[in-house]
Scaffold this motif. Structure first.
Motif, PDB file in Angstrom:
ATOM      1  N   SER A  77       0.899  -1.255   0.116  1.00 57.30           N
ATOM      2  CA  SER A  77      -0.077  -0.096  -0.435  1.00 57.30           C
ATOM      3  C   SER A  77       0.813   1.330   0.087  1.00 57.30           C
ATOM      4  N   LYS A  78       2.090   1.171  -0.430  1.00 52.50           N
ATOM      5  CA  LYS A  78       2.852   2.511  -0.751  1.00 52.50           C
ATOM      6  C   LYS A  78       2.626   2.999  -1.982  1.00 52.50           C
ATOM      7  N   LYS A  79       2.585   4.368  -1.782  1.00 49.06           N
ATOM      8  CA  LYS A  79       1.775   5.199  -2.793  1.00 49.06           C
ATOM      9  C   LYS A  79       2.875   5.331  -4.054  1.00 49.06           C
ATOM     10  N   SER A  80       4.203   5.281  -3.752  1.00 59.49           N
ATOM     11  CA  SER A  80       4.820   5.689  -4.846  1.00 59.49           C
ATOM     12  C   SER A  80       5.906   4.326  -5.305  1.00 59.49           C
ATOM     13  N   ALA A  81       6.422   4.016  -6.376  1.00 60.33           N
ATOM     14  CA  ALA A  81       7.201   2.973  -6.489  1.00 60.33           C
ATOM     15  C   ALA A  81       8.354   3.668  -7.567  1.00 60.33           C
ATOM     16  N   ILE A  82       9.688   3.792  -6.614  1.00 64.03           N
ATOM     17  CA  ILE A  82      10.694   4.657  -7.303  1.00 64.03           C
ATOM     18  C   ILE A  82      11.761   3.569  -7.786  1.00 64.03           C
ATOM     19  N   PHE A 100      15.465  -1.519  -3.306  1.00 71.96           N
ATOM     20  CA  PHE A 100      14.243  -2.132  -3.732  1.00 71.96           C
ATOM     21  C   PHE A 100      13.306  -1.581  -2.335  1.00 71.96           C
ATOM     22  N   GLY A 101      12.091  -0.978  -2.565  1.00 64.96           N
ATOM     23  CA  GLY A 101      11.311  -0.458  -1.567  1.00 64.96           C
ATOM     24  C   GLY A 101       9.790  -0.606  -1.991  1.00 64.96           C
ATOM     25  N   GLY A 102       8.898  -0.495  -1.228  1.00 65.83           N
ATOM     26  CA  GLY A 102       7.571  -0.766  -1.573  1.00 65.83           C
ATOM     27  C   GLY A 102       7.208  -1.978  -1.980  1.00 65.83           C
ATOM     28  N   LEU A 115       9.649  -4.652  -2.690  1.00 64.55           N
ATOM     29  CA  LEU A 115      10.121  -5.387  -1.504  1.00 64.55           C
ATOM     30  C   LEU A 115       9.132  -6.397  -1.132  1.00 64.55           C
TER      31      LEU A 115
END
Lengths: 181, 302, 192
Positions: free
Chosen positions: B56-61, B218-220, B223
């Motif tokens: 549910s993170k709002k951005s994917a960098i 890697f985040g959001g 991950l």
């Protein structure tokens, strides 16, 4: 959908429930209060039962802990770290130095009010707060997340110009990338 | 036609089962480690909450198409490996695809997932990721050797290269492979913590080592896919061990019990041991486990 | 009383023989202060280190005498054999003063000299090291000088948080207390 719980939709409720019960804290101690973080995370005042665990990089972290005073040198690095984190992100400020300058209020090198440079969600007072106080700060952050009030990242995105003006007044050699996410 | 229908439905059910069991075992291991350290740990369903929060993170960098592609590759490989392992011995849904060259095929396909992660980590340009990837591959050289020796010993001894062949031999003779080829079992069990990347071999992904190695950029959502694929892969490895050495399982409860008992070994050893450096880990794997692997080969030939 | 300060007086005599001191004093037990000229710094320090065995370099600091227009630099040495602190003081001009670099005698003096160069603006010739040591992008005069008004700078650059509405001034309450108000355990430790 006809289901409303405290005027929030069911999707928001589930998302906030998941967000508040698993907070990843960035392992970055910005000031002298970072000495209270290891006791909070280890066996005696266990913070992992709330789902809080440490994360290694800003890309994986949710919460940034500003523990204490910020000199202008570390403010530049903290801003860069904050902008690398992914939305939604929260900031918890420890100690009286972030509230009004604390013990270093008349120093030529430390900032006084943290809220003008980075949006803060929860303040914890003390010099330094004990682990019990830190955990009660996290519980308060959980309450704010569930109610949908922890919107510091939205404030930062909307008022980016004001924050930038405040930051550039202090940091004279501005070598950072533009904030575009 | 209904055979294919059963297989497809079985594939979906197997994936859901692997996801649920893998996540639950992850949460259970955190709870067990916490109790060993004399504290109350997180609740057992904590890994599910982690995955939902990351989704549910709002951005994917991301830094490019390869980094976007890497977690998808990993999870695709995990699910593909899952499809070739018979989860239950017989039954309508859970015996998946298998053919006669199974074991050799599995040995190759189990390595593909890390290849995807290495490519994705290479695109980010972070030097931490590059060093972490090289460490992971070096460690893989370590544990693969006793593991392959054990499997080759089994293949020589029983003259079959298919998993269902090994399962049939165990159910015919009545004894588990654990007792009829003990050296192979010991070599494979000693190589097991290396596969799971638990302490003392967690130098690749630990948060204190090089800012968590290959997954540092890697985040959001990426991950969350990596955590999911990690749990599914853990279930795959556990089921493989149960099928080869512990005689397979004929219903789900028996499977859960056997995998849990096997899973306790890396968790309990990992909770009390510090971390090995890469060269120490390789030196360990090429010590006693290799010795038992060679013994297994000799035992199988005579 | 004077025979207790035997080693200190002997030290002062030895230094008086070798060099021309501007002033020398035994301040108390274990502390001897001398004042010398700029050109004599390196000979005195080398003599103290090699011959008198004052091998430990404790500290180096600086005082701003704005009324005389001079900066005073103080070196503190310690001898573990005789257990005496030796303070060596010199004065330089505030505007264009220059001091030699004593980096080659003790390597840790590098850090102290860089700090004095950044905070007081006193250059040491031949000093190697980054100009930015503690402060970053500093464009004012060196901050430890007495003509740098900290209050003005702080109130211009940083924000000040307004106080609380229910803030009370408790100074009268605290200063007006006498001994009878203190509880018993505090009387034992009160200052008198």
């Amino acid at each position: 959908m006809a289901y409303d719980k405290d005027s929030q939709s069911i999707v928001d409720y589930i998302q906030n429930f998941a967000r508040k019960h698993s907070l990843f804290v960035l392992a970055y101690g910005t000031g002298c209060g970072a000495i209270e973080i290891p006791p909070t995370m280890t066996s005696r005042y266990d913070a992992e039962r709330f789902g809080i665990r440490g994360a290694a990089t800003p890309r994986q972290a949710d919460v940034l802990l500003i523990t204490g005073y910020l000199a202008t040198k570390s403010l530049k690095r903290v801003i860069r770290t904050y902008e690398q984190m992914q939305n939604p992100k929260y900031v918890i400020a420890f100690g009286s130095c972030t509230i009004n300058g604390g013990m270093y209020w008349d120093s030529y090198n430390t900032i006084n009010m943290l809220d003008k440079y980075i949006p803060v969600d929860v303040y914890i007072n003390g010099c330094m707060p004990r682990p019990e106080a830190v955990i009660s700060g996290f519980v308060k952050l959980q309450g704010e997340i569930q109610a949908g009030r922890a919107e510091g990242w939205k404030r930062y995105q909307d008022n980016l110009d004001e924050y930038r003006a405040n930051q550039k007044k202090i940091i004279k050699n501005w070598t950072m990338p533009d904030y575009n996410w | 036609m209904e055979d294919i229908g059963y297989k497809i439905f079985g594939a979906i059910l197997t994936t859901i089962l692997a996801f649920a069991v893998g996540m639950l075992y992850g949460g259970l291991s955190r709870k067990i480690i916490a109790r060993i350290q004399n504290r109350v740990g997180p609740p057992v369903y904590q890994n599910f909450l982690d995955v939902f929060k990351l989704l549910s993170k709002k951005s994917a960098i991301n830094h490019g198409i390869m980094q976007h592609f890497a977690p998808l590759w990993m999870i695709a490989m995990s699910i593909s490996t899952l499809m070739f392992i018979p989860v239950l011995k017989d039954g309508l849904f859970f015996t998946n695809l298998n053919f006669s060259g199974d074991i050799v095929f599995l040995l190759y396909i189990m390595v593909f997932g890390s290849l995807g992660m290495a490519l994705g980590a290479g695109q980010t340009g972070n030097p931490n990721s590059a060093i972490g990837v090289s460490r992971g591959l070096t460690q893989m050289v370590g544990f693969e050797i006793p593991w392959i020796m054990a499997l080759v010993a089994l293949m020589i001894q029983y003259k079959t290269t298919s998993l269902t062949g090994l399962l049939d031999i165990q159910s015919e003779s009545g004894t588990w492979m654990m007792f009829s080829s003990p050296f192979a079992f010991i070599a494979a069990i000693l190589a097991m913590p290396g596969m799971f990347r638990y302490s003392p071999f967690d130098i690749v992904g630990a948060p204190a080592e090089l800012a968590s190695g290959p997954i540092s950029e890697f985040g959001g959502k990426y991950l969350s896919l990596m955590m999911t694929s990690g749990s599914i892969f853990a279930f795959v490895k556990l089921t493989l061990y149960v099928d080869i050495f512990l005689g397979g399982a004929s219903n789900l409860i028996e499977l859960v019990i056997k995998t849990f008992i096997l899973y306790l070994f890396p968790v309990l050893w990992g909770a009390v041991s510090p971390r090995f450096r890469t060269e120490q880990a390789v030196k360990y794997f090429w010590g006693w486990p290799l010795f038992f692997g060679v013994l297994a080969l000799l035992y199988a030939s005579f | 009383m004077t025979d207790i300060l035997n080693t200190e007086n002997k030290l002062l005599e030895v230094l008086n023989e070798e060099f021309k001191l501007l002033s020398g004093k035994v301040k108390r037990k274990c502390r001897v202060e001398i004042t010398i000229e700029n050109e004599q710094i390196i000979p005195v320090l080398l003599f103290a280190k090699e011959r008198l065995e004052y091998i430990h370099f404790s500290h180096m600091s600086c005082v701003d005498w704005i009324e005389d227009g001079k900066l005073e630099v103080i070196y503190i040495l310690w001898s573990p054999k005789e257990k005496i602190n030796l303070l060596i003081k010199t004065k330089v001009n505030r505007d264009n003063g220059n001091l030699p670099n004593i980096d080659f005698i003790w390597r840790q003096a590098n850090t102290y000299e860089r700090e004095i160069r950044e905070m007081f603006g006193l250059p040491f010739d031949g000093l190697v090291g980054n100009q930015d040591f503690i402060l970053e992008d500093w464009e004012e005069i060196p901050p430890m000088r007495r003509d740098f008004i900290t209050d003005e700078y702080v109130s211009e650059t940083y924000f000040e948080r307004p106080g609380r509405e229910d803030a009370k001034d408790v100074r009268e309450q605290i200063l007006g207390r006498t001994d009878e108000d203190l509880p018993d355990f505090a009387k034992k430790y009160s200052r008198d």
